[in-house]
Design a protein around this motif. Structure first.
Motif, short mmCIF file in Angstrom:
data_model
loop_
_atom_site.label_atom_id
_atom_site.label_comp_id
_atom_site.label_asym_id
_atom_site.label_seq_id
_atom_site.Cartn_x
_atom_site.Cartn_y
_atom_site.Cartn_z
N VAL A 131 53.95 -51.34 53.42
CA VAL A 131 52.96 -52.14 54.15
C VAL A 131 53.31 -53.61 53.97
CG1 VAL A 131 50.54 -52.80 54.32
CG2 VAL A 131 51.15 -50.41 53.91
N GLY A 132 53.62 -54.26 55.09
CA GLY A 132 53.98 -55.68 55.06
C GLY A 132 52.93 -56.54 55.74
N ILE A 133 53.23 -57.83 55.81
CA ILE A 133 52.27 -58.80 56.32
C ILE A 133 51.89 -58.51 57.77
CG2 ILE A 133 54.07 -60.43 57.02
CD1 ILE A 133 50.68 -61.43 55.52
N GLU A 134 52.84 -57.96 58.55
CA GLU A 134 52.56 -57.71 59.97
C GLU A 134 51.71 -56.47 60.19
OE1 GLU A 134 56.80 -55.96 59.54
OE2 GLU A 134 55.27 -56.93 58.30
N ASP A 135 51.48 -55.70 59.14
CA ASP A 135 50.72 -54.45 59.26
C ASP A 135 49.22 -54.63 59.03
OD1 ASP A 135 53.00 -52.76 59.70
OD2 ASP A 135 53.48 -53.02 57.58
N VAL A 136 48.81 -55.81 58.62
CA VAL A 136 47.40 -56.01 58.25
C VAL A 136 46.84 -57.27 58.88
CG1 VAL A 136 47.64 -54.77 56.07
CG2 VAL A 136 48.00 -57.24 56.12
N GLU A 137 45.54 -57.29 59.01
CA GLU A 137 44.86 -58.52 59.44
C GLU A 137 44.59 -59.42 58.24
OE1 GLU A 137 40.80 -59.94 61.84
OE2 GLU A 137 41.22 -57.79 61.54
N PHE A 138 44.28 -58.79 57.11
CA PHE A 138 43.95 -59.54 55.90
C PHE A 138 44.91 -59.14 54.77
CE2 PHE A 138 39.93 -58.85 58.21
CZ PHE A 138 39.61 -60.18 58.50
N PRO A 139 45.83 -60.02 54.38
CA PRO A 139 46.78 -59.69 53.31
C PRO A 139 46.14 -59.76 51.93
CG PRO A 139 47.14 -61.93 54.07
CD PRO A 139 46.07 -61.34 54.96
N LYS A 140 46.91 -59.37 50.90
CA LYS A 140 46.43 -59.54 49.53
C LYS A 140 45.98 -60.98 49.32
CE LYS A 140 50.44 -58.08 47.92
NZ LYS A 140 51.55 -57.67 47.02
N PRO A 141 44.85 -61.20 48.65
CA PRO A 141 44.13 -60.32 47.72
C PRO A 141 43.10 -59.39 48.37
CG PRO A 141 43.11 -62.47 47.68
CD PRO A 141 44.30 -62.59 48.59
N HIS A 142 43.05 -59.34 49.69
CA HIS A 142 42.13 -58.42 50.36
C HIS A 142 42.55 -56.98 50.07
CE1 HIS A 142 39.83 -56.58 53.69
NE2 HIS A 142 39.10 -57.68 53.65
N GLN A 143 41.60 -56.08 50.19
CA GLN A 143 41.86 -54.67 49.92
C GLN A 143 42.64 -53.97 51.03
OE1 GLN A 143 37.93 -53.01 49.61
NE2 GLN A 143 37.42 -53.41 51.73
N GLU A 144 42.69 -54.57 52.22
CA GLU A 144 43.26 -53.87 53.38
C GLU A 144 44.68 -53.35 53.16
OE1 GLU A 144 44.35 -54.48 58.11
OE2 GLU A 144 43.44 -56.14 57.01
N PRO A 145 45.62 -54.14 52.61
CA PRO A 145 46.98 -53.61 52.46
C PRO A 145 47.06 -52.37 51.57
CG PRO A 145 46.95 -55.99 52.18
CD PRO A 145 45.53 -55.54 52.18
N VAL A 146 46.31 -52.38 50.49
CA VAL A 146 46.31 -51.23 49.58
C VAL A 146 45.69 -50.01 50.27
CG1 VAL A 146 45.29 -50.30 47.46
CG2 VAL A 146 46.31 -52.58 47.46
N LEU A 147 44.57 -50.20 50.92
CA LEU A 147 43.92 -49.07 51.59
C LEU A 147 44.78 -48.52 52.72
CD1 LEU A 147 40.20 -50.30 51.73
CD2 LEU A 147 41.24 -48.65 50.15
N LYS A 148 45.50 -49.40 53.42
CA LYS A 148 46.37 -48.93 54.49
C LYS A 148 47.51 -48.09 53.93
CE LYS A 148 46.74 -50.64 58.39
NZ LYS A 148 46.88 -51.46 59.63
N ALA A 149 48.08 -48.52 52.82
CA ALA A 149 49.17 -47.75 52.20
C ALA A 149 48.68 -46.38 51.77
CB ALA A 149 49.74 -48.52 51.01
N ILE A 150 47.52 -46.34 51.12
CA ILE A 150 46.96 -45.06 50.67
C ILE A 150 46.69 -44.14 51.86
CG2 ILE A 150 44.98 -43.96 49.54
CD1 ILE A 150 46.70 -45.38 47.53
N ALA A 151 46.14 -44.71 52.93
CA ALA A 151 45.83 -43.90 54.12
C ALA A 151 47.11 -43.36 54.76
CB ALA A 151 45.04 -44.75 55.12
N ARG A 152 48.13 -44.19 54.85
CA ARG A 152 49.40 -43.73 55.43
C ARG A 152 50.01 -42.59 54.63
NH1 ARG A 152 52.99 -49.08 56.91
NH2 ARG A 152 51.87 -49.75 58.79
N MET A 153 49.78 -42.61 53.33
CA MET A 153 50.34 -41.58 52.47
C MET A 153 49.48 -40.32 52.45
SD MET A 153 51.52 -44.19 49.42
CE MET A 153 52.52 -43.10 48.42
N GLY A 154 48.34 -40.38 53.13
CA GLY A 154 47.45 -39.23 53.17
C GLY A 154 46.88 -38.89 51.82
N ALA A 155 46.67 -39.93 51.00
CA ALA A 155 46.24 -39.72 49.62
C ALA A 155 44.81 -40.21 49.42
CB ALA A 155 47.19 -40.46 48.67
N SER A 156 44.27 -39.90 48.25
CA SER A 156 42.96 -40.39 47.88
C SER A 156 43.11 -41.55 46.89
CB SER A 156 42.12 -39.28 47.25
OG SER A 156 42.66 -38.92 45.99
#
Length: 214
Positions: A131-156
């Motif tokens: 997950v890179g900068i172009e994949d999110v609207e809000f980069p770190k420290p926002h939660q979006e990049p982490v949540l997107k990575a977890i979702a893409r991996m189909g994980a909890s």
């Protein structure tokens, strides 16, 4: 065998050292846009932040942000493979982590550059998502990049960890509801990380060893 854990890694200062490429590209962009050339230490303090924040910090107007970033990325593209290397013990940390966890990358670099660098270093195949900068609207420290990575991996979120070298990584992990792990190999303020993160290690291999044990 099904793996029970998820480990997300930051890149710069956590797994890779691309300081030389970042600094050179920043200086080229500043020079071409009539900005003062920053000292290396000044650039080090901005690594992990977005390029927009970096160039604003160095005096760019909002009107010139786009061209500063364009010049930076054009130069960086030409030198990043040659001038990026793995941090000590980082390869071993990935090999160990791969034994028991699914792996991802969450970075403020572009995913495009990140994939090229990781492929050049021979480790791209270990990661399920980047997950890179172009994949999110809000980069770190926002939660979006982490949540997107977890979702893409189909994980909890349970049994998920984020390893990073700055407080931005720690804050993003905490906001997303996963376990933050700090490392001292990069550019973050260790005291600031310690104020909100209990587990901080000398390098990514120590961090992965801890995750394996819990």
């Amino acid at each position: 065998m099904e793996k029970e854990k998820i480990i997300l890694f930051d890149l710069d200062g956590t797994l890779i050292d691309s300081e030389e490429a970042i600094y050179e590209s920043c200086c080229v962009a500043c020079e071409k846009n009539a900005l003062k050339i920053p000292a290396l230490e000044e650039v080090q303090e901005t690594i992990g932040h977005t390029l927009s924040d970096m160039f604003l910090h160095f005096g760019a107007s909002r009107e010139k942000l786009g061209i500063c970033i364009e010049v930076y990325r054009h130069h960086y593209k030409g030198i990043c493979l040659e001038k990026t290397k793995m941090l000590p013990k980082a390869t071993d940390s990935i090999l160990l982590a791969n034994e028991f966890a699914y792996l991802g990358v969450v970075t403020t670099k572009t995913a495009r550059f990140s994939r090229a660098i990781l492929e050049h270093l021979g480790i791209l195949g270990y990661f399920q998502t980047i997950v890179g900068i172009e994949d999110v609207e809000f980069p770190k420290p926002h939660q979006e990049p982490v949540l997107k990575a977890i979702a893409r991996m189909g994980a909890s979120l349970s049994n998920a960890f984020m390893i990073g070298d700055t407080i931005l990584d720690i804050q993003s992990a905490i906001s997303a509801g996963i376990s933050p792990i700090g490392v001292k190999t990069g550019y973050g303020n260790i005291q600031a990380m310690q104020a909100i993160c209990e587990n901080i290690f000398d390098d990514s291999l120590e961090a992965v060893g801890f995750i394996k044990s819990v």
